[in-house]
Design an enzyme around this catalytic site. Structure first.
Site, mmCIF file in Angstrom:
data_model
loop_
_atom_site.group_PDB
_atom_site.id
_atom_site.type_symbol
_atom_site.label_atom_id
_atom_site.label_comp_id
_atom_site.label_asym_id
_atom_site.label_seq_id
_atom_site.Cartn_x
_atom_site.Cartn_y
_atom_site.Cartn_z
ATOM 1 N N GLY A 137 20.540 10.083 14.775
ATOM 2 C CA GLY A 137 19.718 10.433 13.617
ATOM 3 C C GLY A 137 18.331 10.933 13.950
ATOM 4 O O GLY A 137 17.780 10.628 14.987
ATOM 5 N N SER A 138 17.745 11.689 13.036
ATOM 6 C CA SER A 138 16.412 12.227 13.246
ATOM 7 C C SER A 138 16.073 13.231 12.165
ATOM 8 O O SER A 138 16.402 13.028 11.004
ATOM 9 C CB SER A 138 16.308 12.872 14.627
ATOM 10 O OG SER A 138 14.963 13.157 14.898
#
EC number: 4.1.1.65
Length: 220
Positions: A188-189
Site C-alpha cells: 500500500g501507498s
C-alpha cells in the site's frame, strides 16, 4: 485472477513460517487443547489469505485512449489541486493523487503511452501516505512519460507507512504502452499524477479508481 511475481518470496516465506508456528504450537503448547489449535489454525489461514490478496491481479478489460490519462493504481482519490511541481516541470500542474490501502490491488500501470523522458528513484522515510511531506520525504520514484506530440505527464510512486519497497519496470528512454505494468508498491501507498493545467479532470475527491480502467483525465 492471477498472483503477481513480486509476492512469490513473501507468500512462500509466510506460508512456511505459519506452518512452523502451528507445528511448534501443536507439539509444545496446545497438544491437549484442540480448541486453541483450531483457533490458531484459523488465524493463520486468515493471515495467509490477507498476505496473498496483496499480490492479486484481477482480470480486467483495460481502457486505452491517446488523449486519456488512465488511473495507474487502484485506490481512492485524495488530492485534486493546482500545485507547483518542483522536481521536473518546475511550474504549476494539476495534481491528482490516489491513495492505495492495504486492501487494494498493488500493481501500478502506465497512465499513457510514450517515451520515459525522465526517471529517478529516491530512498527516504516511511511517513503515512496522506502526510503532506510524503511526496518529498518518503521513498519514491518519479517517472515522466512524453507523448509523440510532446505532452508530458509525471507519475510518482510514493511508499507509505507499511510499504518498504517500491518496484519499477521502466527506465529512461524506454518506450512504454498505456495500462501495461510499470511497477509495484508492496503493502500500500500512494500514486501522484501531475498533469497539464488544461487537462480535464474526470474524477472527484473520494472516488474509487481501478488501475488500467478508470479515466483520470483527458488531455487537450
Amino acid at each position: 485472477m492471477r498472483l503477481h511475481r513480486e509476492g512469490t518470496t513473501i507468500m512462500l516465506g509466510t506460508g512456511l513460517a505459519l506452518l512452523a508456528l502451528n507445528g511448534l504450537a501443536y507439539y509444545f503448547l496446545f497438544r491437549e487443547n484442540s480448541t486453541a489449535m483450531w483457533l490458531l489454525a484459523l488465524v493463520s489461514v486468515l493471515l495467509f489469505i490477507l498476505v496473498v490478496q496483496f499480490f492479486r491481479i484481477p482480470a480486467r478489460l483495460l481502457t486505452l485512449g491517446e488523449k486519456q490519462v488512465i488511473a495507474p493504481a487502484d485506490g481512492t482519490v485524495v488530492v485534486i489541486e493546482e500545485t507547483e511541481e518542483g522536481e521536473y516541470f518546475k511550474d504549476k500542474r494539476r495534481q491528482v493523487s490516489i491513495f492505495m490501502s492495504p486492501l487494494n490491488v498493488h500493481v501500478n500501470r502506465n497512465p499513457l503511452s510514450g517515451v520515459v523522458s525522465y526517471f529517478r528513484y529516491y530512498p527516504g522515510k516511511y511517513l503515512v501516505a496522506w502526510h503532506p511531506k510524503s511526496s518529498t520525504d518518503n521513498e519514491r520514484t518519479t517517472v515522466v512519460i512524453q507523448q509523440p506530440n510532446g505532452v508530458e505527464v509525471l507519475m510518482r510512486q510514493i511508499a507509505g507507512a507499511l510499504a518498504r519497497r517500491i518496484v519499477w519496470y521502466v527506465k529512461e528512454g524506454e518506450q512504454v504502452k498505456q495500462t501495461e505494468e510499470m511497477g509495484f508498491i508492496k503493502f500500500g501507498s500512494r500514486v501522484d499524477l501531475y498533469l497539464p493545467l488544461d487537462a480535464k479532470i474526470n474524477v472527484k475527491m473520494g472516488e474509487k479508481t481501478k488501475g488500467g480502467v478508470t479515466v483520470v483525465a483527458e488531455l487537450a
